[in-house]
Each structure stands twice: as C-alpha cells, then as structure tokens.
Design a protein around this motif. Structure first.
Motif, PDB file in Angstrom:
ATOM      1  N   GLN A  12       0.720  -1.129  -0.057  1.00 52.08           N
ATOM      2  CA  GLN A  12      -0.102   0.177  -0.169  1.00 52.08           C
ATOM      3  C   GLN A  12       0.767   1.332  -0.108  1.00 52.08           C
ATOM      4  OE1 GLN A  12      -2.742  -0.221   3.502  1.00 52.08           O
ATOM      5  NE2 GLN A  12      -3.444  -2.341   2.571  1.00 52.08           N
ATOM      6  N   GLN A  13       1.755   1.232   0.675  1.00 51.51           N
ATOM      7  CA  GLN A  13       2.702   2.476   1.119  1.00 51.51           C
ATOM      8  C   GLN A  13       3.597   2.394  -0.586  1.00 51.51           C
ATOM      9  OE1 GLN A  13       5.370   1.987   4.419  1.00 51.51           O
ATOM     10  NE2 GLN A  13       3.623   2.440   5.718  1.00 51.51           N
ATOM     11  N   GLU A  14       4.009   1.486  -1.026  1.00 51.64           N
ATOM     12  CA  GLU A  14       4.642   1.728  -2.498  1.00 51.64           C
ATOM     13  C   GLU A  14       3.559   2.290  -3.537  1.00 51.64           C
ATOM     14  OE1 GLU A  14       5.814  -2.417  -3.176  1.00 51.64           O
ATOM     15  OE2 GLU A  14       7.579  -2.260  -1.888  1.00 51.64           O
ATOM     16  N   LYS A  15       2.637   1.808  -3.268  1.00 52.85           N
ATOM     17  CA  LYS A  15       1.527   2.224  -4.568  1.00 52.85           C
ATOM     18  C   LYS A  15       1.095   3.616  -4.125  1.00 52.85           C
ATOM     19  CE  LYS A  15      -2.846   1.086  -6.613  1.00 52.85           C
ATOM     20  NZ  LYS A  15      -2.437   1.929  -8.089  1.00 52.85           N
ATOM     21  N   PHE A  16       0.931   4.029  -2.959  1.00 56.89           N
ATOM     22  CA  PHE A  16       0.732   5.406  -2.285  1.00 56.89           C
ATOM     23  C   PHE A  16       2.003   6.416  -2.994  1.00 56.89           C
ATOM     24  CE2 PHE A  16       1.402   9.531   0.118  1.00 56.89           C
ATOM     25  CZ  PHE A  16       0.082   9.894  -0.049  1.00 56.89           C
ATOM     26  N   ALA A  17       3.269   5.958  -2.876  1.00 55.07           N
ATOM     27  CA  ALA A  17       4.613   6.687  -3.297  1.00 55.07           C
ATOM     28  C   ALA A  17       4.381   6.855  -4.701  1.00 55.07           C
ATOM     29  CB  ALA A  17       5.857   5.832  -2.707  1.00 55.07           C
ATOM     30  N   GLU A  18       4.076   5.887  -5.640  1.00 49.20           N
ATOM     31  CA  GLU A  18       4.045   5.867  -6.938  1.00 49.20           C
ATOM     32  C   GLU A  18       3.177   7.218  -7.408  1.00 49.20           C
ATOM     33  OE1 GLU A  18       2.934   2.409  -9.156  1.00 49.20           O
ATOM     34  OE2 GLU A  18       4.472   1.100  -7.942  1.00 49.20           O
ATOM     35  N   THR A  19       1.816   7.098  -6.724  1.00 48.76           N
ATOM     36  CA  THR A  19       0.661   8.203  -7.100  1.00 48.76           C
ATOM     37  C   THR A  19       1.454   9.552  -6.569  1.00 48.76           C
ATOM     38  OG1 THR A  19      -0.804   6.565  -6.665  1.00 48.76           O
ATOM     39  CG2 THR A  19      -1.611   8.863  -6.717  1.00 48.76           C
TER      40      THR A  19
END
Length: 137
Positions: free
Chosen positions: A109-116
């Motif tokens: 989830q943190q990786e996805k948030f960081a991408e966005t």
C-alpha cells in the motif's frame, strides 16, 4: 519516487544532514531530509513530507520515510507513512526486539501511495521548482 530521486541527485546526493525545502505555490512546501539513523534494513534513510500549519504547529501532510537502496540503481523503499491532520502513523517495516518485521500488505500500500504521490509531485512541478537555494543543509 523518480521525482524525489532526481531532486536528491541535483542536491548532491543523500547525507545525514541533508535538508531541502522546495516552495512551490500554490502547493504545500516539500521537505526532503536525510535521517541520521539507518532504516530497518540498515540502509540510509530519507524523510519526504509536505508541511502545512495548524495553530502554529508544523503538520505533516503526509510524511513518508524511505530507505535509499542502490543495488540495481537508486531506488526508495518505503517503511512508514504519517499524516498529522488525521493522527495516523503506519509503519510497514521495523526492527522490533532485534528482529526485522515487515507487514507486506501495508508495504504494498505504501509503495502504491508513493507511486501516486511521485506522479503528483512531477505534475505539480516540484522538480522544476528545485534550485540550489532550496538546499538548507
């Protein structure tokens, strides 16, 4: 976090006393700081945060902490997310009683948030707003 890595490169790379503050109106200031303690894997750590203000107090909206990995090229590995306005802090990777603990779903989830977030930083022009005057430490 390509935008943050590009800014970091322009600033001369990671160091424990690194402090970058990018003013980019109408958006919140972006602060990139070297964290003097290593991250959970023993790698150099970095804090990236937008800062607002409430009742005279600095408020992170949000802050993410990353480890700086170099194997296979520079990359940022998240291990925490925090937002002071909603009083939430989530740690996905840590050392607890001398043991490495990873919450894999939270990590994803943190990786996805960081991408966005990185895409938003790019579109909002933080890379272009960075100058050597933004380096305060």
């Amino acid at each position: 976090m390509k935008t943050v890595l590009n800014i970091l490169k322009k600033a001369g790379g990671w160091r424990p006393n690194l402090y970058i503050r990018i003013e980019n109106p109408p958006y919140l200031p972006l602060v990139i700081e070297g964290v003097p303690e290593s991250g959970p894997l023993g790698l150099p750590a970095l804090s990236v945060a937008h800062y607002g203000e409430q009742s005279g107090d600095a408020m992170r909206d949000p802050e993410m902490c990353f480890e700086l990995g170099l194997a296979g090229g520079a990359h940022l590995i998240p291990y925490s997310w925090r937002n002071d306005y909603v009083a939430v802090e989530q740690v996905s990777r840590s050392i607890i009683r001398d043991h490495y603990v990873a919450l894999l779903e939270l990590q994803r989830q943190q990786e996805k948030f960081a991408e966005t977030w990185d895409n938003n930083l790019r579109l909002q022009g933080y890379g272009e707003a960075f100058t050597s005057n933004c380096i305060l430490g």
